[in-house]
Scaffold this active site. Structure first.
Site, PDB file in Angstrom:
ATOM      1  N   LYS A  56       0.807  -1.222   0.000  1.00 50.69           N
ATOM      2  CA  LYS A  56       0.000   0.000   0.000  1.00 50.69           C
ATOM      3  C   LYS A  56       0.843   1.278   0.000  1.00 50.69           C
ATOM      4  CE  LYS A  56      -4.469  -1.136   0.168  1.00 50.69           C
ATOM      5  NZ  LYS A  56      -5.500  -0.533  -0.702  1.00 50.69           N
ATOM      6  N   SER A 310       0.620  -9.949  -0.324  1.00 54.05           N
ATOM      7  CA  SER A 310       0.393  -8.502  -0.306  1.00 54.05           C
ATOM      8  C   SER A 310       0.735  -7.806   1.000  1.00 54.05           C
ATOM      9  CB  SER A 310      -1.065  -8.212  -0.667  1.00 54.05           C
ATOM     10  OG  SER A 310      -1.936  -8.861   0.249  1.00 54.05           O
TER      11      SER A 310
END
Length: 417
Positions: A56, A310
């Site tokens: 992110k 992720s």
């Protein structure tokens, strides 16, 4: 179809240069165990080793770093309970701008502290509302009132462009990758990395994966447009949204070859296996790409497969819940309401004659009701092998124990367990 404007607006190489020296070029690691199991070459793209332990940061920094001096002086705002907040906080510190980060009041203290740590004096955290939607409304109102810049978690070109640098790194490290598995929440990673990968290799197969309890992209594909889900299971918090982005949907629809769903229990089993077998700590969303491999094992045989891990922001306080969900999914843990006869020796009979040699009682709550012949008890039993379950039920019936299988009743399970 993605519009030409959408494609032209995404300059992944420029974003890659912009992020140099800020984000890590994370490892693409060959995993021998998974490769042997699935008869292919499995590589893990380790975004759990990123500076803020998730990808992110890429999108947040890429957007904030392109703001002009006036915008940076006014500051930025975001709404997030997790990885996006930490990416924005890190970016604010790095670029010397003020950030106001809105989080739901129920956000775990660990995530609040992490965000404060990465912001290191440059961010203010506002805890408001019971849900993310409440939090988002407050954040947008604050942004407008103070003439600041809102940093969306996924549905804007600069953020998608930043997330696309994951794809840039994959092809730099493994130019002949044949399959890439991408976790999907709001769709920023799939839209960004997926677009870059398809642009450079139209034959590469891209598989998107969502948690079963939050199928927002799957439903968008089915309806040919984003839809708002009435309710979702938020367990896989990094990939659980009620509605995917408008732009991310357009791009993901064009580049993803298929979208698959994985049960939350399967995700938990994968988290535990990655930790026990590879010493890799992943959050639930980070395990999605590995958890789905069982569903595609035939199509990936003999191929070079990349699974994007992720993120790794997993609170240790969740591990007991993760273990429980895994056991339930694997059929190794079962809950019952058992009516024990109110006579001496009933419990001893249950333990000695009903339980198998590998079975273990993990929970027992019994209230003796002297006015009745039978007394109910909540009993949790953990099995050594899932195949032992039918025999356990047969022994309960043979010894005339009345039972209700709570695992098969979602409402009863949620209420009692």
């Amino acid at each position: 179809m993605a519009t030409e404007t959408s494609k032209q607006a995404l300059d992944f190489e420029a974003a890659h240069q912009r992020l140099k020296g800020v984000v890590k070029h994370t490892p693409l690691q060959y995993n021998a165990g998974l490769s042997e199991k699935y008869e292919c070459e499995v590589y893990l793209k380790r975004e759990d080793l990123q500076v803020v332990r998730s990808y992110k940061l890429r999108g947040a920094y890429n957007m904030i770093s392109q703001l002009d001096d006036d915008q940076l002086n006014r500051g930025v705002v975001c709404a997030s309970a997790g990885n996006h907040a930490q990416g924005v906080a890190f970016s604010c510190k790095k670029l010397g701008t003020k950030g106001v980060i809105f989080m739901p009041e129920i956000t775990p203290k660990q995530k609040v502290k992490q965000t404060q740590m990465f912001g290191n004096g440059n961010v203010e955290i506002v805890l408001t509302g019971d849900t993310f939607d409440d939090c988002l409304r407050e954040a947008l109102a604050y942004t407008e009132a103070h003439e600041m810049t809102f940093i969306p978690p996924f549905d804007t070109h600069p953020v998608i462009e930043g997330q696309g640098t994951v794809g840039v790194e994959i092809l730099k490290d493994l130019p002949d990758a044949e399959v890439v598995v991408i976790p999907v929440g709001g769709g920023g990673l799939a839209a960004g990395a997926g677009t870059y990968l398809k642009q450079h290799n139209p034959d590469i197969r891209l598989i998107g994966v969502e948690p079963e309890g939050a199928p927002s992209m799957v439903k968008a594909f089915e309806n040919n447009c984003p839809v708002t889900l009435d309710s979702i299971d938020r367990f896989v918090d990094g990939a659980s949204v009620k509605r995917v982005g408008e732009l991310t949907y357009i791009l993901a629809r064009e580049v993803l070859d298929e979208m698959l769903l994985v049960p939350e229990g399967k995700v938990c089993t994968t988290i535990l296996k990655l930790y026990n077998e590879d010493a890799i700590v992943v959050e639930p969303a980070g395990a999605l790409s590995v958890a789905v491999l069982d569903l595609v094992k035939e199509q990936i045989k003999g191929k070079k497969v990349v699974c994007i891990v992720s993120g790794g922001n997993n609170d240790i306080d969740r591990m007991q819940e993760i273990k429980e969900k895994s056991l339930l999914y694997e059929g190794l843990k079962h809950y019952f309401i058992v009516r024990f006869p109110q006579r001496p020796g009933a419990l001893k009979l249950f333990v000695n004659n009903v339980l198998g040699p590998g079975d273990d009682i993990t929970r027992f709550e019994f209230i003796k009701k002297t006015s009745k012949e039978n007394g109910p008890a909540l009993v949790g039993i953990e099995l050594k092998n899932a195949e032992d379950y039918p025999a356990l039920l047969q022994r309960m019936d043979a010894h005339r124990f009345e039972v209700i299988e709570i695992n098969k009743d979602a409402t009863l399970f949620e209420y009692l367990v």
